[in-house]
Scaffold this motif. Structure first.
Motif, PDB file in Angstrom:
ATOM      1  N   ILE A   1      -9.448  -9.398  -2.229  1.00  0.00           N
ATOM      2  CA  ILE A   1      -8.668  -9.635  -0.962  1.00  0.00           C
ATOM      3  C   ILE A   1      -7.220  -9.532  -1.086  1.00  0.00           C
ATOM      4  O   ILE A   1      -6.747 -10.296  -1.826  1.00  0.00           O
ATOM      5  CB  ILE A   1      -8.903 -11.149  -0.102  1.00  0.00           C
ATOM      6  N   ASP A   2      -6.692  -8.199  -0.386  1.00  0.00           N
ATOM      7  CA  ASP A   2      -5.318  -8.062  -0.490  1.00  0.00           C
ATOM      8  C   ASP A   2      -4.612  -8.010  -1.884  1.00  0.00           C
ATOM      9  O   ASP A   2      -3.825  -8.837  -2.482  1.00  0.00           O
ATOM     10  CB  ASP A   2      -4.527  -8.991   0.223  1.00  0.00           C
ATOM     11  N   ASP A   3      -5.412  -7.313  -2.844  1.00  0.00           N
ATOM     12  CA  ASP A   3      -5.216  -7.261  -4.286  1.00  0.00           C
ATOM     13  C   ASP A   3      -5.162  -8.632  -5.080  1.00  0.00           C
ATOM     14  O   ASP A   3      -5.032  -8.475  -6.272  1.00  0.00           O
ATOM     15  CB  ASP A   3      -3.651  -6.899  -4.628  1.00  0.00           C
ATOM     16  N   LYS A   4      -5.890  -9.441  -4.546  1.00  0.00           N
ATOM     17  CA  LYS A   4      -6.316 -10.525  -5.370  1.00  0.00           C
ATOM     18  C   LYS A   4      -7.826 -10.807  -5.544  1.00  0.00           C
ATOM     19  O   LYS A   4      -8.444 -10.673  -4.521  1.00  0.00           O
ATOM     20  CB  LYS A   4      -5.642 -11.990  -4.839  1.00  0.00           C
ATOM     21  N   THR A   5      -8.221 -10.855  -6.806  1.00  0.00           N
ATOM     22  CA  THR A   5      -9.674 -10.893  -7.047  1.00  0.00           C
ATOM     23  C   THR A   5     -10.309 -12.294  -7.212  1.00  0.00           C
ATOM     24  O   THR A   5      -9.717 -12.986  -8.152  1.00  0.00           O
ATOM     25  CB  THR A   5     -10.018  -9.877  -8.313  1.00  0.00           C
TER      26      THR A   5
END
Length: 276
Positions: free
Chosen positions: A33-37
């Motif tokens: 989600i928006d570059d956070k896994t």
């Protein structure tokens, strides 16, 4: 005869009690989600996921487990000499089953990989059947032969995520949103089809009524699952209506996984059952 241990992926719909009772191993998928896994079920809950999804700049992306994770899990399960049976979501939905198959080729013992052809509770029925048979000392050939053809029906009242994910063309997406179009999706083994389209709550009501009639007229349904995104009260009401036409059914009503939520969106729900 060696024991048989069952492993699956986190798109499956099982209760915590079922996982513990039948010794099922669940390998988590990942969601970005928006570059956070995040790891499904480990560092993000289903309710937290919905909030993060709504606040995200882009539609979350799902990823299958790493091949190394599968290798590690297979080795743990086989350490005592057990056979390993992996049942994973349909190849048409994810590369998870292929990743598991590649991992099985990297170990020095046999791992049987089975493409369930489904996901969510439909796959859960297959996983449970396999695990129960394993506990009853059935052999691997008997278990594979027994895995059933499942039936899945899913209503998608909100097309936002399907549009964002490119599953409808841009023009078709805009028209569908403006007209309050809802989709009735049906999944058979490894195929997801749009069975019907309609407008507004009347279409959803008709879907539910037709479903109730189908359950009423289908003999020997023992187990039924209702998986949903964010409508627990409505789904309990639907479960009660279904129970009226078939009091002998065991029904599990449970929020679905972030893997399914990502592609289905708000208001979506699936009804899955099989007959014996």
């Amino acid at each position: 005869m060696p024991n048989i241990k069952v492993i699956t992926d986190s798109s499956v719909q099982l209760s915590p009690e079922e996982i513990e009772k039948y010794g099922i191993t669940v390998v988590p998928l990942s969601i970005t989600i928006d570059d956070k896994t995040y790891v499904d079920g480990e560092d993000i809950t289903r309710k937290d996921f919905i909030q993060k999804m709504d606040n995200a700049k882009e539609l979350p992306k799902t990823s299958q487990p790493a091949i190394g994770r599968f290798v590690d899990e297979f080795k743990k399960l086989a350490a005592d000499g057990s056979q390993v049976l992996g049942i994973f979501m349909a190849k048409c939905l994810s590369g998870t089953v292929d990743a598991a198959r590649q991992a099985s080729e990297l170990v020095d013992f046999d791992v049987t990989i089975f493409d369930s052809g489904y996901t969510d509770r439909a796959m859960g029925f297959e996983v449970l059947e396999a695990a129960k048979m394993a506990q009853a000392d059935k052999n691997l050939d008997e278990i594979i032969a027994r895995l059933k053809q499942m039936h899945l029906e899913m209503m998608v009242p909100d097309l936002t995520n399907i549009i964002k994910g490119g599953r409808l063309g841009a023009l078709a997406g805009r028209v569908a949103t403006l007209l309050n179009i809802r989709l009735f999706l049906e999944m058979t083994t490894n195929v997801l089809n749009i069975k019907a389209k309609g407008r507004g709550k009347k279409f959803t009501k008709k879907f539910n009524q037709d479903l109730i009639e189908q359950v009423k007229n289908t003999p020997n349904i023992k187990h039924l699952g209702i998986s949903y995104v964010d409508t627990p009260d409505d789904m309990e009401d639907l479960a009660n209506e279904l129970k009226k036409v078939n009091p002998n059914m065991d029904i599990l009503v449970q929020e679905t996984s972030p893997i399914i939520i990502t592609h289905a969106g708000h208001g979506a729900y699936a009804v899955m059952f099989y007959s014996e």
